[in-house]
Enzyme design. Structure first.
Site, PDB file in Angstrom:
ATOM      1  N   SER A  55       0.866  -1.183   0.000  1.00  0.00           N
ATOM      2  CA  SER A  55       0.000   0.000   0.000  1.00  0.00           C
ATOM      3  C   SER A  55       0.894   1.222   0.000  1.00  0.00           C
ATOM      4  O   SER A  55       1.969   1.207   0.611  1.00  0.00           O
ATOM      5  CB  SER A  55      -0.908   0.043   1.236  1.00  0.00           C
ATOM      6  OG  SER A  55      -1.917  -0.914   1.143  1.00  0.00           O
ATOM      7  N   SER A  63      -2.873  17.037  -5.145  1.00  0.00           N
ATOM      8  CA  SER A  63      -3.661  16.125  -4.309  1.00  0.00           C
ATOM      9  C   SER A  63      -2.887  14.841  -4.030  1.00  0.00           C
ATOM     10  O   SER A  63      -1.905  14.882  -3.316  1.00  0.00           O
ATOM     11  CB  SER A  63      -5.056  15.849  -4.856  1.00  0.00           C
ATOM     12  OG  SER A  63      -5.846  15.296  -3.817  1.00  0.00           O
ATOM     13  N   HIS A  68      -3.268   0.049  -3.529  1.00  0.00           N
ATOM     14  CA  HIS A  68      -3.336  -1.102  -2.632  1.00  0.00           C
ATOM     15  C   HIS A  68      -3.288  -2.324  -3.537  1.00  0.00           C
ATOM     16  O   HIS A  68      -4.080  -2.413  -4.483  1.00  0.00           O
ATOM     17  CB  HIS A  68      -4.615  -1.084  -1.798  1.00  0.00           C
ATOM     18  CG  HIS A  68      -4.778   0.188  -1.027  1.00  0.00           C
ATOM     19  ND1 HIS A  68      -4.069   0.462   0.122  1.00  0.00           N
ATOM     20  CD2 HIS A  68      -5.540   1.270  -1.262  1.00  0.00           C
ATOM     21  CE1 HIS A  68      -4.418   1.667   0.575  1.00  0.00           C
ATOM     22  NE2 HIS A  68      -5.296   2.177  -0.267  1.00  0.00           N
ATOM     23  N   CYS A  83      -6.264  18.194  -8.561  1.00  0.00           N
ATOM     24  CA  CYS A  83      -6.981  19.463  -8.562  1.00  0.00           C
ATOM     25  C   CYS A  83      -6.346  20.377  -9.599  1.00  0.00           C
ATOM     26  O   CYS A  83      -5.161  20.253  -9.899  1.00  0.00           O
ATOM     27  CB  CYS A  83      -6.909  20.121  -7.184  1.00  0.00           C
ATOM     28  SG  CYS A  83      -7.657  19.125  -5.889  1.00  0.00           S
TER      29      CYS A  83
END
Length: 124
Positions: A55, A63, A68, A83
């Site tokens: 992970s 951002s 995972h 963003c």
């Protein structure tokens, strides 16, 4: 309609178990995916689970990217949230699919922070 960001939720199937279980490879692929999308990398954190799986998060100025992995299933769940207008999250997702040698990838884009009118702020 204006949105603050674009969030890609990707399901990546049929990947190499060895790649999905290697934290160093996953980290390098994720950082490169962010760069190829035009993002500015800020911080990186990855964890290798025992007996298997990785992970991690790549924090970008725009951002984040997260992953995972389930090596035993050849599967990775990837989020790319950006963003602004200068970063293309699809470039990151497509690069990851290629690098993980995916047999299949499905992805959905969600617009985040949709505003149809100027935001009114109350004074307290």
């Amino acid at each position: 309609m204006n949105a603050l960001g674009r969030h890609i939720l990707a399901e990546i199937y049929g990947c190499s178990a060895d790649m999905l279980n290697n934290a160093d490879i996953i980290e390098k692929c994720m950082v490169e995916a962010a760069l190829r999308a035009g993002a500015e990398v800020r911080e990186v954190a990855f964890h290798k689970f025992s007996p298997q799986g990785v992970s991690g998060v790549v924090v970008i100025s725009e951002s984040h990217l997260t992953i995972h992995t389930w090596p035993e299933l050849g599967y990775a769940a990837v989020d790319v949230f950006t963003c602004g207008d200068t970063v293309n999250p699809w470039d990151a997702c497509n690069y990851l699919g290629e690098m993980l040698k995916a047999k299949d990838m499905t992805a959905t884009e969600v617009k985040r922070g949709i505003f149809n009118e100027p935001v009114k702020v109350a004074n307290y």
